[in-house]
Structure formats: C-alpha cells, structure tokens
Motif scaffolding. Structure first.
Motif, PDB file in Angstrom:
ATOM      1  N   ASP A  47       0.821  -1.217   0.000  1.00 40.04           N
ATOM      2  CA  ASP A  47       0.000   0.000   0.000  1.00 40.04           C
ATOM      3  C   ASP A  47       0.856   1.270   0.000  1.00 40.04           C
ATOM      4  N   PRO A  48       1.865   1.359   0.879  1.00 40.35           N
ATOM      5  CA  PRO A  48       2.716   2.558   0.806  1.00 40.35           C
ATOM      6  C   PRO A  48       3.441   2.673  -0.543  1.00 40.35           C
ATOM      7  N   ILE A  52       3.343   5.853  -2.999  1.00 42.31           N
ATOM      8  CA  ILE A  52       4.581   6.474  -3.504  1.00 42.31           C
ATOM      9  C   ILE A  52       4.532   6.560  -5.025  1.00 42.31           C
ATOM     10  N   LEU A  53       4.168   5.468  -5.665  1.00 37.88           N
ATOM     11  CA  LEU A  53       4.077   5.455  -7.125  1.00 37.88           C
ATOM     12  C   LEU A  53       3.093   6.511  -7.614  1.00 37.88           C
ATOM     13  N   GLU A 113       8.851  10.568   3.234  1.00 37.89           N
ATOM     14  CA  GLU A 113       8.458  10.100   4.562  1.00 37.89           C
ATOM     15  C   GLU A 113       8.128   8.612   4.519  1.00 37.89           C
ATOM     16  N   LEU A 114       7.372   8.189   3.514  1.00 40.50           N
ATOM     17  CA  LEU A 114       7.028   6.772   3.392  1.00 40.50           C
ATOM     18  C   LEU A 114       8.259   5.924   3.096  1.00 40.50           C
ATOM     19  N   LEU A 118       9.871   3.142   5.737  1.00 39.79           N
ATOM     20  CA  LEU A 118       9.930   1.712   5.421  1.00 39.79           C
ATOM     21  C   LEU A 118      11.362   1.183   5.351  1.00 39.79           C
ATOM     22  N   GLY A 119      12.340   2.055   5.572  1.00 44.78           N
ATOM     23  CA  GLY A 119      13.741   1.639   5.483  1.00 44.78           C
ATOM     24  C   GLY A 119      14.241   1.573   4.056  1.00 44.78           C
ATOM     25  N   GLY A 120      13.582   2.302   3.158  1.00 42.05           N
ATOM     26  CA  GLY A 120      13.958   2.297   1.749  1.00 42.05           C
ATOM     27  C   GLY A 120      14.911   3.415   1.392  1.00 42.05           C
TER      28      GLY A 120
END
Length: 141
Positions: A47-48, A52-53, A113-114, A118-120
């Motif tokens: 979902d996040p 983002i996309l 932020e997302l 998420l550690g991305g």
C-alpha cells in the motif's frame, strides 16, 4: 539498501502519456505485476509503495507534461526488494532528501516520509543528455 537493481529477477516497463489517467494505470499495472511475481497485495509494503508510485506519477503529470508528453514507469522486484521508478524528459532534478516537510501535503515530502519510514532509499538519476531524469525508490519486502 544495497540491492543492485539490475540483479532483480522481475521487471516490467510501462510507457504512458503524461496525463492524469497515468496515475490510475500505473497503479493498476503495479498491482498486476506484483500479483504475477507472487507478492501479496496484502504485504505491508505494498500500500505505501502504491501511494509512492501515485505521488511520483502525479508529480510528472503536474510538473513535466509540457516538456515530456510521455513518461516511463519501471517496476522491479526480487525476493526481498521492490523498486519503482518514474522517468520523464523534464530536466529538473528535485532534491529528495530535502523534501521531508512533515506537513502531510503530499508530493515528494510524502514520498520521502514513506520511503524512509519503510527503510527504503530514493535517488534521482539524470539522463545522459541532462534533459530528463528518473526517480528510483527501493523498498525492502
């Protein structure tokens, strides 16, 4: 994340007109690709990633359409990684890591932020001719 994007076994590329309908089409394509690749749409990263996309495609529609009548969306995944990119032919390269505002107003602030939550990772890659760029988001699965 040190994942080499070229090493990801799953990849899909979609070229769309830089217009509002691209947001819906890019998300639908992502959902189909993820399902084909065996990634559950209920995975907590999905979902996040779709949000983002949507934000990245919306930014291209809003800010690049005049110089870039088409955009390319790239989807890639492996066992432990999901990567998304949106490419357009507008030369402006935003400063992603300065985009976090905490105001919740959408756009690159939300993307960052997302992604960071998420550690991305996020990176802007310019085209060789400096007339376009891709924004790559890589998220752990």
């Amino acid at each position: 994340m040190a994942t080499r994007l070229e090493a990801l076994p799953h990849r899909h590329v979609l070229t769309l007109p830089t217009e509002p309908s691209a947001v819906r089409l890019s998300r639908q394509t992502a959902e189909r690709a993820l399902t084909e690749w065996g990634i559950s749409l209920r995975h907590p990263t999905v979902d996040p990633a779709l949000l983002i996309l949507g934000e990245l495609v919306t930014n291209s529609v809003r800010h690049a359409a005049a110089l870039s009548p088409q955009m390319t969306v790239i989807y890639a995944a492996g066992a432990d990684c999901l990567a998304l990119a949106v490419h357009d032919r507008h030369p402006y390269r935003p400063a992603l890591y300065g985009a976090v505002t905490g105001t919740g107003t959408g756009g690159l602030g939300t993307v960052m932020e997302l992604t960071l939550g998420l550690g991305g990772t996020a990176v802007v890659r310019g085209d060789a001719d400096d007339r376009g760029k891709s924004i790559w988001i890589t998220l752990p699965l």
